[in-house]
Design a protein around this motif. Structure first.
Motif, PDB file in Angstrom:
ATOM      1  N   LEU A 100       0.854  -1.184   0.000  1.00 44.00           N
ATOM      2  CA  LEU A 100       0.000   0.000   0.000  1.00 44.00           C
ATOM      3  C   LEU A 100       0.889   1.231   0.000  1.00 44.00           C
ATOM      4  CD1 LEU A 100      -2.754  -0.954   2.587  1.00 44.00           C
ATOM      5  CD2 LEU A 100      -2.836  -1.093   0.107  1.00 44.00           C
ATOM      6  N   ARG A 101       0.653   2.111  -0.955  1.00 49.87           N
ATOM      7  CA  ARG A 101       1.442   3.323  -1.070  1.00 49.87           C
ATOM      8  C   ARG A 101       0.523   4.523  -0.946  1.00 49.87           C
ATOM      9  NH1 ARG A 101       4.971   2.007  -6.280  1.00 49.87           N
ATOM     10  NH2 ARG A 101       5.425   4.212  -6.118  1.00 49.87           N
ATOM     11  N   GLU A 102       0.998   5.506  -0.199  1.00 54.02           N
ATOM     12  CA  GLU A 102       0.232   6.736  -0.034  1.00 54.02           C
ATOM     13  C   GLU A 102       1.161   7.928  -0.156  1.00 54.02           C
ATOM     14  OE1 GLU A 102      -2.148   6.906   3.474  1.00 54.02           O
ATOM     15  OE2 GLU A 102      -3.128   5.002   3.045  1.00 54.02           O
ATOM     16  N   PRO A 103       0.826   8.858  -1.020  1.00 48.98           N
ATOM     17  CA  PRO A 103       1.631  10.079  -1.120  1.00 48.98           C
ATOM     18  C   PRO A 103       1.328  11.027   0.039  1.00 48.98           C
ATOM     19  CG  PRO A 103      -0.066  10.037  -2.809  1.00 48.98           C
ATOM     20  CD  PRO A 103      -0.201   8.786  -2.021  1.00 48.98           C
ATOM     21  N   GLU A 104       2.297  11.842   0.360  1.00 46.69           N
ATOM     22  CA  GLU A 104       2.138  12.888   1.366  1.00 46.69           C
ATOM     23  C   GLU A 104       2.729  14.166   0.798  1.00 46.69           C
ATOM     24  OE1 GLU A 104       4.190  11.663   4.904  1.00 46.69           O
ATOM     25  OE2 GLU A 104       2.903   9.915   5.195  1.00 46.69           O
ATOM     26  N   LEU A 105       2.132  15.292   1.139  1.00 42.95           N
ATOM     27  CA  LEU A 105       2.620  16.593   0.703  1.00 42.95           C
ATOM     28  C   LEU A 105       2.842  17.445   1.949  1.00 42.95           C
ATOM     29  CD1 LEU A 105       3.226  18.557  -1.654  1.00 42.95           C
ATOM     30  CD2 LEU A 105       0.793  19.123  -1.665  1.00 42.95           C
ATOM     31  N   HIS A 106       4.082  17.906   2.132  1.00 42.68           N
ATOM     32  CA  HIS A 106       4.435  18.687   3.314  1.00 42.68           C
ATOM     33  C   HIS A 106       4.866  20.088   2.887  1.00 42.68           C
ATOM     34  CE1 HIS A 106       4.326  15.048   5.710  1.00 42.68           C
ATOM     35  NE2 HIS A 106       5.064  14.469   4.784  1.00 42.68           N
ATOM     36  N   VAL A 107       4.532  21.079   3.719  1.00 41.57           N
ATOM     37  CA  VAL A 107       4.921  22.459   3.480  1.00 41.57           C
ATOM     38  C   VAL A 107       5.897  22.866   4.585  1.00 41.57           C
ATOM     39  CG1 VAL A 107       4.120  24.842   3.198  1.00 41.57           C
ATOM     40  CG2 VAL A 107       2.650  22.936   2.464  1.00 41.57           C
ATOM     41  N   ILE A 108       7.099  23.299   4.161  1.00 45.27           N
ATOM     42  CA  ILE A 108       8.181  23.653   5.068  1.00 45.27           C
ATOM     43  C   ILE A 108       8.500  25.135   4.889  1.00 45.27           C
ATOM     44  CG2 ILE A 108      10.559  23.084   5.763  1.00 45.27           C
ATOM     45  CD1 ILE A 108       8.725  20.601   5.691  1.00 45.27           C
ATOM     46  N   HIS A 109       8.747  25.822   5.985  1.00 51.77           N
ATOM     47  CA  HIS A 109       9.183  27.223   5.919  1.00 51.77           C
ATOM     48  C   HIS A 109      10.293  27.419   6.942  1.00 51.77           C
ATOM     49  CE1 HIS A 109       9.005  31.467   5.083  1.00 51.77           C
ATOM     50  NE2 HIS A 109       8.757  31.748   6.346  1.00 51.77           N
ATOM     51  N   GLU A 110      11.435  27.893   6.446  1.00 49.36           N
ATOM     52  CA  GLU A 110      12.609  28.148   7.294  1.00 49.36           C
ATOM     53  C   GLU A 110      12.958  26.929   8.146  1.00 49.36           C
ATOM     54  OE1 GLU A 110      11.869  31.831   9.374  1.00 49.36           O
ATOM     55  OE2 GLU A 110      11.956  32.996   7.518  1.00 49.36           O
ATOM     56  N   GLY A 111      12.912  25.757   7.520  1.00 51.91           N
ATOM     57  CA  GLY A 111      13.303  24.521   8.184  1.00 51.91           C
ATOM     58  C   GLY A 111      12.271  23.910   9.106  1.00 51.91           C
ATOM     59  N   GLU A 112      11.114  24.516   9.216  1.00 49.12           N
ATOM     60  CA  GLU A 112      10.062  24.021  10.104  1.00 49.12           C
ATOM     61  C   GLU A 112       8.880  23.496   9.298  1.00 49.12           C
ATOM     62  OE1 GLU A 112      10.275  23.811  13.435  1.00 49.12           O
ATOM     63  OE2 GLU A 112      12.270  24.698  13.377  1.00 49.12           O
ATOM     64  N   LEU A 113       8.334  22.393   9.723  1.00 49.74           N
ATOM     65  CA  LEU A 113       7.139  21.829   9.101  1.00 49.74           C
ATOM     66  C   LEU A 113       5.933  22.682   9.483  1.00 49.74           C
ATOM     67  CD1 LEU A 113       5.701  19.503   7.572  1.00 49.74           C
ATOM     68  CD2 LEU A 113       5.543  18.318   9.770  1.00 49.74           C
ATOM     69  N   LEU A 114       5.296  23.279   8.461  1.00 46.28           N
ATOM     70  CA  LEU A 114       4.114  24.101   8.730  1.00 46.28           C
ATOM     71  C   LEU A 114       2.839  23.270   8.722  1.00 46.28           C
ATOM     72  CD1 LEU A 114       4.746  27.369   6.685  1.00 46.28           C
ATOM     73  CD2 LEU A 114       5.209  26.897   9.096  1.00 46.28           C
ATOM     74  N   THR A 115       2.691  22.474   7.676  1.00 53.17           N
ATOM     75  CA  THR A 115       1.502  21.632   7.581  1.00 53.17           C
ATOM     76  C   THR A 115       1.778  20.464   6.656  1.00 53.17           C
ATOM     77  OG1 THR A 115      -0.908  21.647   7.284  1.00 53.17           O
ATOM     78  CG2 THR A 115       0.386  22.825   5.632  1.00 53.17           C
ATOM     79  N   SER A 116       0.977  19.453   6.825  1.00 53.40           N
ATOM     80  CA  SER A 116       1.042  18.278   5.960  1.00 53.40           C
ATOM     81  C   SER A 116      -0.314  18.082   5.327  1.00 53.40           C
ATOM     82  CB  SER A 116       1.404  17.028   6.778  1.00 53.40           C
ATOM     83  OG  SER A 116       2.686  17.160   7.333  1.00 53.40           O
ATOM     84  N   LEU A 117      -0.309  17.967   4.008  1.00 53.49           N
ATOM     85  CA  LEU A 117      -1.537  17.680   3.284  1.00 53.49           C
ATOM     86  C   LEU A 117      -1.501  16.182   2.992  1.00 53.49           C
ATOM     87  CD1 LEU A 117      -1.519  20.687   0.810  1.00 53.49           C
ATOM     88  CD2 LEU A 117      -2.723  20.497   2.971  1.00 53.49           C
ATOM     89  N   ASN A 118      -2.226  15.453   3.793  1.00 53.90           N
ATOM     90  CA  ASN A 118      -2.253  14.000   3.636  1.00 53.90           C
ATOM     91  C   ASN A 118      -3.703  13.548   3.610  1.00 53.90           C
ATOM     92  OD1 ASN A 118      -3.017  14.133   6.348  1.00 53.90           O
ATOM     93  ND2 ASN A 118      -0.948  13.775   7.070  1.00 53.90           N
ATOM     94  N   GLN A 119      -3.930  12.258   3.828  1.00 51.84           N
ATOM     95  CA  GLN A 119      -5.283  11.715   3.708  1.00 51.84           C
ATOM     96  C   GLN A 119      -6.260  12.319   4.714  1.00 51.84           C
ATOM     97  OE1 GLN A 119      -2.584   9.929   4.505  1.00 51.84           O
ATOM     98  NE2 GLN A 119      -2.953   8.795   6.367  1.00 51.84           N
ATOM     99  N   LEU A 120      -5.776  13.026   5.723  1.00 51.05           N
ATOM    100  CA  LEU A 120      -6.675  13.701   6.660  1.00 51.05           C
ATOM    101  C   LEU A 120      -7.326  14.928   6.035  1.00 51.05           C
ATOM    102  CD1 LEU A 120      -4.502  13.557   9.898  1.00 51.05           C
ATOM    103  CD2 LEU A 120      -6.408  12.058   9.263  1.00 51.05           C
ATOM    104  N   HIS A 121      -6.627  15.535   5.060  1.00 52.60           N
ATOM    105  CA  HIS A 121      -7.117  16.777   4.452  1.00 52.60           C
ATOM    106  C   HIS A 121      -7.512  16.636   2.988  1.00 52.60           C
ATOM    107  CE1 HIS A 121      -5.684  18.798   8.027  1.00 52.60           C
ATOM    108  NE2 HIS A 121      -4.486  18.263   7.842  1.00 52.60           N
ATOM    109  N   ILE A 122      -6.807  15.751   2.266  1.00 53.24           N
ATOM    110  CA  ILE A 122      -7.000  15.614   0.821  1.00 53.24           C
ATOM    111  C   ILE A 122      -7.214  14.140   0.509  1.00 53.24           C
ATOM    112  CG2 ILE A 122      -5.984  16.028  -1.468  1.00 53.24           C
ATOM    113  CD1 ILE A 122      -6.453  18.609   0.116  1.00 53.24           C
TER     114      ILE A 122
END
Length: 133
Positions: free
Chosen positions: A76-98
């Motif tokens: 089972l494969r699932e993509p994840e999309l993460h948003v990083i700003h200045e080395g910090e994880l801001l948010t993750s767009l994963n199956q919880l959101h998209i």
């Protein structure tokens, strides 16, 4: 459309328009941010501009688990999309959101556009002038 879906739609629009340039990076890069980095099969990175800020996007193709079905193993494969700003994880767009199938569709667009795949398939990289024309 909630704010996560709006952000995702903007990322997809820029990817399809060619204004986001995705490059494949080593799968263990960003291990200080990514959970279960050993599950990453491929990792793509792009710089995304929004509201005068530059953000790093990480699109991951991850293997989550194997299931047994009729004496065969399936991955089972699932993509994840993460948003990083200045080395910090801001948010993750994963199956919880998209919806995971929509994230998979983005991965399907990014892979052939990425730096390494273009080289493999023999497609020349588009210059900035070509993308703007």
């Amino acid at each position: 459309m909630n704010e996560y879906e709006a952000l995702y739609a903007e990322i997809c629009d820029q990817t399809e328009a060619g204004s986001l340039c995705w490059k494949q990076i080593p799968r263990h890069a960003n291990s200080e941010i990514i959970l279960n980095v050993e599950e990453v099969l491929r990792q793509y990175e792009a710089t995304f501009h929004r509201h005068g800020q530059a953000y790093k996007l990480l699109l991951l193709d991850k293997r989550h688990k194997e299931i047994d079905f009729l004496f065969r193993k399936f991955e089972l494969r699932e993509p994840e999309l993460h948003v990083i700003h200045e080395g910090e994880l801001l948010t993750s767009l994963n199956q919880l959101h998209i919806d995971p199938s929509r994230l998979g569709a983005l991965l399907g667009v990014v892979e052939p556009q990425s730096n390494l795949t273009r080289g493999l398939l023999g497609k020349p990289q588009a210059s900035a002038a070509t993308r703007q024309a």
